[in-house]
Design an enzyme around this catalytic site. Structure first.
Site, PDB file in Angstrom:
ATOM      1  N   LYS A 129       0.839  -1.197   0.000  1.00  0.00           N
ATOM      2  CA  LYS A 129       0.000   0.000   0.000  1.00  0.00           C
ATOM      3  C   LYS A 129       0.874   1.248   0.000  1.00  0.00           C
ATOM      4  O   LYS A 129       0.546   2.255  -0.644  1.00  0.00           O
ATOM      5  CB  LYS A 129      -0.912  -0.007   1.220  1.00  0.00           C
ATOM      6  CG  LYS A 129      -1.785   1.238   1.334  1.00  0.00           C
ATOM      7  CD  LYS A 129      -2.632   1.185   2.591  1.00  0.00           C
ATOM      8  CE  LYS A 129      -3.475   2.449   2.738  1.00  0.00           C
ATOM      9  NZ  LYS A 129      -2.642   3.662   2.910  1.00  0.00           N
ATOM     10  N   ARG A 130       1.984   1.195   0.684  1.00  0.00           N
ATOM     11  CA  ARG A 130       2.878   2.347   0.761  1.00  0.00           C
ATOM     12  C   ARG A 130       3.394   2.734  -0.625  1.00  0.00           C
ATOM     13  O   ARG A 130       3.539   3.917  -0.937  1.00  0.00           O
ATOM     14  CB  ARG A 130       4.059   2.032   1.690  1.00  0.00           C
ATOM     15  CG  ARG A 130       4.974   3.212   1.965  1.00  0.00           C
ATOM     16  CD  ARG A 130       6.051   2.838   2.956  1.00  0.00           C
ATOM     17  NE  ARG A 130       5.474   2.400   4.221  1.00  0.00           N
ATOM     18  CZ  ARG A 130       6.183   1.892   5.231  1.00  0.00           C
ATOM     19  NH1 ARG A 130       7.493   1.749   5.099  1.00  0.00           N
ATOM     20  NH2 ARG A 130       5.583   1.520   6.344  1.00  0.00           N
TER      21      ARG A 130
END
Length: 506
Positions: A265-266
């Site tokens: 997600k980062r």
């Protein structure tokens, strides 16, 4: 296939479904449909500490949006239900007890603090603590292998905390087979005695998924590469129960755009793309994670680009409908190596599927997201969409490509003015107004005939007329064909814009 194909996607409801999970579901679905098999959705919610309210519904809605239809699952054809593991606790206890009775597993009563002390002691000596044949019967560990049957029963009767561990064999070589990775061998001496069941009445993933796969008659287990280290234990469990094993296929990781490390997600937050199929709101923090649906991607595009993350058809074809993917899909063409995620390629797919959307559907969506269109007839919006969508990747691109169809330009692009507006432009544009005024049947064809005929008759360079004309209509040197623009905005608005430009720049 020698027996009916039955595959399962078994996510844990611990948060939003990563696109890696969607890819796993898709490959299972494609394989099942190719062989007229059954696609099962099973919810693996035995880890109640990580359970997230609403996550199960999120998973179901994500699959539905992608067009991945569940044949069996919670409240759907529950042939081997229930399909939530938390509702199958009694089933797992029965099979854990069976392993104990057959000498394939044992009770372990070690306190967590004691095990932690063993690990730290080993680390201090530069070693790694593994709970297995090497130390399980040396007396320092507390389990039913060193306790008498009476002592073991006394602890159970007293309600002491325990786990049930698998009795991993010593000095054996396991031969494993994976459809994607081929044949592998494992020395059992390096394996630990995995926990299968806990005193809270819940199994670990290892026991639950083996029991469920057997009882649900799963023929093929298609899952992510992260489960490959568990394959040896799962093979042994099938043997311990005397059950026929399914065939296994471990899919490659989806890698960061750099190709180094697993996509997270980062990475999406940093580089500006979603990693979840639908937007997701964290109930604890209130944070909202982006989703492909909300970012304007079409489900067909998401399915198409996910199919190419680790699989290729062996041809040059890149655009596949779901039916075409089903016909072409082959696990033997899934790669071992990780698949690099390419954000630009996902946009390329979406641009393609944009062109295949119905204009009326796109017009409705455009009106919903653009306040300026609230009072505009959707049929007019549809005509505009037909002219601009080939330049768009998302519906959110439409306004920048079409605002001049709905509003008279108030700003002029400075570079466009320098390029298009010459000393004789005011006179030429005044004459263009007269030509436009003379066109009685105001159609694209008539406008082209009259204006181009006038340019040729008067031996004027097309650029000297068409560039300032576009500047008047759009405010910049961009947009669809000028004759289409004039037709849609109408004769009066066309004349007004030209006259405004002449007055502004003269």
């Amino acid at each position: 296939m020698s027996k009916p194909v039955r595959v399962r996607f078994a996510p844990s409801p611990t948060g939003p479904l990563h696109i890696g999970g969607v890819r796993t579901a898709l490959f299972n679905y494609l394989f099942a449909k190719k062989y007229n098999g059954t696609f099962i959705l099973r919810i693996e919610d035995t880890d109640q500490n990580r359970f997230v309210e609403g996550a199960e519904n999120y998973i179901e809605q994500s699959l539905k949006w992608c067009g991945i239809t569940v044949d069996e699952g919670v409240n759907t054809n529950e042939k081997f239900g229930p399909y939530r593991q938390s509702e199958r606790k009694d089933i797992y206890k029965k099979y854990a007890d069976q392993l104990i009775a057959n000498g394939k597993a044992y009770y372990a009563f070690d306190a967590a603090d004691d095990l932690d002390a063993h690990r730290k002691d080993h680390e201090a000596q530069g070693k790694t603590f593994i709970y297995n044949w090497h130390n399980r019967e040396k007396g320092r560990l507390v389990n039913s292998l060193v306790l008498s049957a009476e002592e073991t029963q006394a602890k159970l009767d007293a309600g002491d905390d325990y786990v049930i561990r698998f009795l991993s064999p010593q000095d054996e070589t396991l031969h494993l087979t994976d459809i994607i990775r081929g044949n592998m061998t494992i020395d059992t001496n390096i394996l630990d005695d995995k926990v299968l069941f806990k005193s809270d009445g819940l199994p670990t993933y290892h026991l639950a998924n083996i029991v469920d796969d057997h009882l649900m008659e799963i023929s093929h287990v298609i899952r992510g590469e992260e489960w490959l280290p568990s394959l040896a234990l799962h093979y042994q469990l099938y043997d311990a129960f005397g059950w026929e094993k399914p065939e296994f296929a471990h899919l490659p990781l989806i890698l960061k755009p750099t190709g180094k490390g697993k996509l997270s997600k980062r990475d999406g937050d940093k580089l500006g793309f979603p990693v979840f199929p639908l937007a997701y709101k964290d109930h604890q923090t209130g944070d909202i994670s982006r989703g492909y649906r909300e970012d304007g991607y079409f489900p067909e595009a998401v399915v198409n680009f996910l199919a190419f993350l680790g699989w290729n058809p062996g041809t040059e074809q890149e655009i596949f409908s779901m039916d075409e993917l089903i016909a072409a899909f082959d696990l033997n063409r899934v790669n071992k190596a990780g698949a690099r995620f390419d954000p630009d390629k996902t946009k390329w797919f979406n641009h393609h599927y944009m062109q295949e959307q119905y204009n009326d559907d796109l017009a409705e969506t455009f009106k919903q997201i653009q306040p300026e269109l609230a009072e505009i007839d959707v049929n007019y919006v549809e005509l505009v969409v037909a002219l601009i969508k080939e330049r768009a990747t998302f519906v959110t691109d439409f306004w920048a490509l079409s605002h001049f169809f709905f509003q008279t330009p108030t700003d002029l692009d400075e570079k466009a003015v320098k390029k298009a507006w010459k000393d004789d432009s005011p006179e030429l544009m005044t004459q263009v107004v007269s030509v436009i005024e003379s066109v009685e049947d105001f159609t694209v064809e008539n406008l082209q005939t009259e204006l181009k005929g006038w340019i040729i008759k008067n031996d004027i360079g097309f650029g000297k007329v068409m560039m300032p004309l576009r500047l008047a209509l759009v405010g910049a040197l961009q947009g669809p064909d000028v004759f289409d623009i004039m037709y849609l905005i109408g004769k009066d608005e066309t004349k007004r814009r030209i006259e405004n430009l002449v007055n502004t720049l003269s």
